[in-house]
Design a protein around this motif. Structure first.
Motif, PDB file in Angstrom:
ATOM      1  N   ARG A  28     112.717  48.133  18.373  1.00 63.18           N
ATOM      2  CA  ARG A  28     112.533  49.112  17.299  1.00 63.18           C
ATOM      3  C   ARG A  28     113.816  49.333  16.492  1.00 63.18           C
ATOM      4  O   ARG A  28     113.790  49.380  15.257  1.00 63.18           O
ATOM      5  CB  ARG A  28     112.063  50.435  17.919  1.00 63.18           C
ATOM      6  CG  ARG A  28     111.774  51.529  16.935  1.00 63.18           C
ATOM      7  CD  ARG A  28     111.171  52.732  17.636  1.00 63.18           C
ATOM      8  NE  ARG A  28     112.111  53.423  18.517  1.00 63.18           N
ATOM      9  CZ  ARG A  28     112.087  53.377  19.841  1.00 63.18           C
ATOM     10  NH1 ARG A  28     111.170  52.657  20.460  1.00 63.18           N
ATOM     11  NH2 ARG A  28     112.971  54.044  20.562  1.00 63.18           N
ATOM     12  N   GLU A  29     114.935  49.447  17.186  1.00 61.30           N
ATOM     13  CA  GLU A  29     116.183  49.827  16.517  1.00 61.30           C
ATOM     14  C   GLU A  29     116.984  48.644  15.991  1.00 61.30           C
ATOM     15  O   GLU A  29     117.792  48.817  15.063  1.00 61.30           O
ATOM     16  CB  GLU A  29     117.056  50.633  17.489  1.00 61.30           C
ATOM     17  CG  GLU A  29     116.441  51.964  17.897  1.00 61.30           C
ATOM     18  CD  GLU A  29     117.330  52.754  18.847  1.00 61.30           C
ATOM     19  OE1 GLU A  29     118.444  52.273  19.148  1.00 61.30           O
ATOM     20  OE2 GLU A  29     116.907  53.838  19.293  1.00 61.30           O
ATOM     21  N   TYR A  87     102.999  48.829  13.663  1.00 64.45           N
ATOM     22  CA  TYR A  87     102.702  49.253  15.024  1.00 64.45           C
ATOM     23  C   TYR A  87     103.836  50.091  15.605  1.00 64.45           C
ATOM     24  O   TYR A  87     103.606  51.006  16.406  1.00 64.45           O
ATOM     25  CB  TYR A  87     102.411  48.040  15.902  1.00 64.45           C
ATOM     26  CG  TYR A  87     101.029  47.461  15.692  1.00 64.45           C
ATOM     27  CD1 TYR A  87      99.937  48.302  15.460  1.00 64.45           C
ATOM     28  CD2 TYR A  87     100.801  46.094  15.734  1.00 64.45           C
ATOM     29  CE1 TYR A  87      98.667  47.784  15.274  1.00 64.45           C
ATOM     30  CE2 TYR A  87      99.538  45.566  15.550  1.00 64.45           C
ATOM     31  CZ  TYR A  87      98.468  46.418  15.313  1.00 64.45           C
ATOM     32  OH  TYR A  87      97.215  45.912  15.130  1.00 64.45           O
ATOM     33  N   SER A  88     105.063  49.795  15.213  1.00 59.94           N
ATOM     34  CA  SER A  88     106.185  50.631  15.638  1.00 59.94           C
ATOM     35  C   SER A  88     106.028  52.044  15.097  1.00 59.94           C
ATOM     36  O   SER A  88     106.267  53.033  15.804  1.00 59.94           O
ATOM     37  CB  SER A  88     107.502  50.018  15.170  1.00 59.94           C
ATOM     38  OG  SER A  88     108.606  50.813  15.562  1.00 59.94           O
ATOM     39  N   SER A 109     120.520  41.764  22.836  1.00 65.47           N
ATOM     40  CA  SER A 109     120.912  42.571  21.674  1.00 65.47           C
ATOM     41  C   SER A 109     119.769  42.764  20.693  1.00 65.47           C
ATOM     42  O   SER A 109     119.810  43.664  19.852  1.00 65.47           O
ATOM     43  CB  SER A 109     122.079  41.904  20.945  1.00 65.47           C
ATOM     44  OG  SER A 109     121.654  40.729  20.270  1.00 65.47           O
ATOM     45  N   GLY A 110     118.766  41.901  20.785  1.00 60.21           N
ATOM     46  CA  GLY A 110     117.623  41.990  19.885  1.00 60.21           C
ATOM     47  C   GLY A 110     117.845  41.366  18.527  1.00 60.21           C
ATOM     48  O   GLY A 110     116.977  41.462  17.648  1.00 60.21           O
ATOM     49  N   LEU A 160     105.998  42.831  21.324  1.00 60.89           N
ATOM     50  CA  LEU A 160     106.661  43.919  22.036  1.00 60.89           C
ATOM     51  C   LEU A 160     106.183  45.291  21.560  1.00 60.89           C
ATOM     52  O   LEU A 160     106.105  46.236  22.346  1.00 60.89           O
ATOM     53  CB  LEU A 160     108.173  43.799  21.873  1.00 60.89           C
ATOM     54  CG  LEU A 160     108.809  42.588  22.587  1.00 60.89           C
ATOM     55  CD1 LEU A 160     110.273  42.460  22.217  1.00 60.89           C
ATOM     56  CD2 LEU A 160     108.650  42.708  24.099  1.00 60.89           C
ATOM     57  N   THR A 161     105.854  45.424  20.267  1.00 60.24           N
ATOM     58  CA  THR A 161     105.390  46.726  19.784  1.00 60.24           C
ATOM     59  C   THR A 161     104.019  47.086  20.349  1.00 60.24           C
ATOM     60  O   THR A 161     103.671  48.260  20.436  1.00 60.24           O
ATOM     61  CB  THR A 161     105.311  46.761  18.247  1.00 60.24           C
ATOM     62  OG1 THR A 161     104.473  45.699  17.783  1.00 60.24           O
ATOM     63  CG2 THR A 161     106.682  46.653  17.622  1.00 60.24           C
TER      64      THR A 161
END
Length: 635
Positions: A31-32, A79-80, A374-375, A409-410
């Motif tokens: 998300r971030e 979706y987030s 870290s994404g 993932l969301t």
């Protein structure tokens, strides 16, 4: 016929709240960091600018599939927003939707490339040009945005486009009797039908699936209509082995006659997902039988231990049975994600836990390995052996994987629970609270667990009133011993289709505990897999392990694991955001014995050393170095 009497449905992720030690950090990172990073890359690469349809001759051309990267981002971001309202993200989504909508043509057509770059070549290259593929991802984004926000802003755009496509394609006179070279629109149309209840979308999906592979093959006819000349994009998609046969796009024969997985692995997973959807919607056992045959062939001869699929770079897909090389394994991240999608559908069509086992294997290994901790960097390819040259990247020329993983993932919550008329099922062990509808009543299931590091799971039931129904808890395929108790009293572990079934009257506050023996164990492969003969892999619970040079130094392929040495497990909270590390003994050749020698008439000596294995999904998050899943085993 399909068993519709005991049908289970997935519980939507919006009715699941995850507070799991393992998944919460990944969800937060997604998300971030991941969703913003993908947007930034779409902006830098020109994908968002291309939506303005202002391309001019002499400028770099947008790619034919750029639309899909943007729409998958919209899906993930929407979706987030459904679970985590964010004014800035919502503004970005709205602005991107406005850009998309501004490019829709009066007849409903919506595609960057064939509006701005080659406006006279609509539908001339269904084999390679990804028009219907991009439309499918747009449809999924429209459904996602509507489900997340209640707004029809994008959904109305999508429906107008879908209505236009339904006029263009079909078997009636004047219609194009073709289908997409890259399946995706088929499953998207089913999602659009379920959202809008417009039957024409479901029928169009069925048409595309039924038409695939009929003779004469449409792609041959399409090429003949062009005078035999290659499609404009054929140079781009013509890597060795890709375009030689129709196997590549699973169009070599009608889908109900297909018994072996072939061709491009992502295309296969999306097609099979649509087939499973249609088998359910039309109660069609012929489609379901085909899915089962294909699943058996995949899992018995073509799937890596990580849930990776597609062994060859040449066709981004499947080759011969048991051809599972490690260092050249392709295992595209999108393919493991597609495997999750397909097995989720098969699970609910059959109620069999073996499909959840494969879903879990892909999810915990071959899918999440695709993104760094870290994404912000990603694997397109997920080999099972690296000599130190393979690393995640922030973006790719073909960047289907980042946004695909982000949208997975969301929506993780939708894979955890299922509900039926008088059944509640737990498919994945993730600390969470799920709100289910059973017997016309709301049932809350509260899971507490430290899975996948521990095998203990506690499920507490919250009920408005006492209710009789079956609670089903998946017994994972990796689990050799399990104990079940209700309110502290042991229960017989009656297993049906891979689920422990507890059928009784439940009261508010009842607590079910599951104790699954979770030990580190050696895994061996069918000897037909030449790459892994004499080798062993390590697995604990659903997690596959690997050796990494960062822990064990260079020369991983020279190591030999002792076959009877204990596999000792210790959780390290400070390593790789917290992982269970497995340590054991191995033998390493004494290099001094071979100084100045290439050959000798006796074996060299070895020394015993301790080696450490980490979860495969976490590799390449530290300093660069080699990695190995399948390790030699000493005799």
């Amino acid at each position: 016929m399909l068993d519709i009497q005991t049908k289970l449905n997935p519980v939507p992720f919006t009715r699941v709240r995850i507070d799991d030690p393992f998944w919460m950090e990944r969800s937060r990172t997604n998300r971030e960091h991941t969703i913003p990073a993908i947007y930034d890359q779409c902006e830098r690469s020109g994908r968002l600018e291309a939506l303005k349809l202002q391309w001019r001759e002499g400028e770099p051309k947008p790619h034919v599939f750029w639309d899909s990267d943007v729409t998958k981002w919209i899906e993930a971001a929407s979706y987030s927003l459904a679970l985590h309202p964010d004014a800035e993200l919502e503004k970005r989504v709205d602005e991107t939707i406005d850009l998309l909508a501004s490019g829709q043509q009066p007849d409903g057509y919506l595609n960057i490339y064939f509006t701005a770059v080659e406006p006279g070549k609509r539908w001339m290259d269904l084999k390679d040009a990804h028009e219907l593929y991009c439309a499918g991802h747009l449809f999924e984004a429209g459904v996602a945005h509507f489900e997340a926000t209640g707004s029809r802003k994008l959904l109305d755009v999508v429906c107008k486009y879908a209505d236009y496509i339904a006029q263009v394609f079909g078997s009636a006179e004047g219609q194009i009797q073709g289908y997409c070279g890259h399946p995706e629109i088929e499953l998207a149309l089913v999602r659009l039908y379920r959202c809008t209840n417009n039957r024409s979308y479901l029928d169009l999906s069925k048409y595309f699936v039924d038409e695939r592979g009929r003779q004469p093959n449409y792609f041959d006819s399409e090429k003949e209509a062009r005078g035999g000349t290659p499609a404009y994009f054929e140079h781009y998609f013509s890597a060795p082995g890709r375009q030689t046969t129709h196997d590549y796009s699973q169009s070599h024969k009608p889908v109900r006659e297909q018994e072996q997985v072939v061709g491009h692995s992502v295309r296969a997973m999306y097609l099979y997902s649509a087939m499973a959807d249609l088998a359910e919607e039309y109660n069609d056992p012929t489609l379901m039988d085909a899915c089962k045959n294909l699943w058996n062939h995949l899992t018995e001869t073509q799937m890596y231990i990580t849930g990776g699929i597609g062994s060859s770079e040449g066709n981004e897909g499947f080759t011969d049975e048991y051809d599972l090389p490690n260092d050249t394994a392709y295992c595209e991240t999108c393919a493991s994600i597609g495997l999750v999608f397909w097995n989720h559908r098969m699970l609910h069509a059959t109620g069999e836990a073996k499909y959840a086992d494969v879903l879990e294997r892909a999810l915990y290994n071959g899918a999440i390995s695709g993104v760094s901790l870290s994404g912000k960097s990603f694997f397109y390819v997920n080999p099972l052996e690296s000599h130190g040259q393979h690393h995640r990247q922030e973006w790719f020329e073909v960047s289907c994987c980042p946004a695909n993983l982000s949208r997975l993932l969301t929506t993780l919550g939708q894979y955890i629970y299922s509900e039926g008329e008088r059944e509640a099922a737990v498919n994945l062990y993730v600390q969470s609270t799920g709100e289910l509808a059973v017997n016309g009543e709301q049932v809350k299931l509260r899971q507490q667990t430290n899975y996948p590091w521990e095998g203990h799971v506690a499920v507490t039931l919250e009920l408005g009133k006492s209710s009789e129904f079956a609670l089903k808890l998946r017994r994972p395929g990796w689990c050799s011993r399990v104990e079940v108790s209700v309110n502290g009293e042991k229960q017989p572990a009656s297993v049906e289709k891979g689920y422990i079934v507890l059928d009784r009257v439940w009261n508010n506050g009842d607590r079910v505990e599951l104790e699954m023996e979770m030990v580190a164990e050696r895994i061996y492969v069918n000897p037909a897999v030449a790459a892994d003969r004499g080798r062993v892999a390590i697995q604990r619970g659903p997690v596959v392990y690997c050796l990494e040079e960062a822990d064990n130094g260079p020369g991983l392929d020279k190591l030999s694991l002792s076959p009877e040495a204990p596999l000792n497990v210790k959780f390290d909270a400070s390593l790789l955001e917290g992982v269970a590390v497995i340590r054991t003994m191995a033998q390493r050749p004494i290099e001094q014995d071979w100084a100045g020698k290439l050959y000798a008439n006796k074996r060299g000596r070895s020394e015993n050393i301790e080696v450490s294995a980490i979860p495969y999904y976490a590799w390449d998050n530290r300093q660069p170095g080699a990695m190995l899943v399948w390790i030699r085993e000493s005799s």
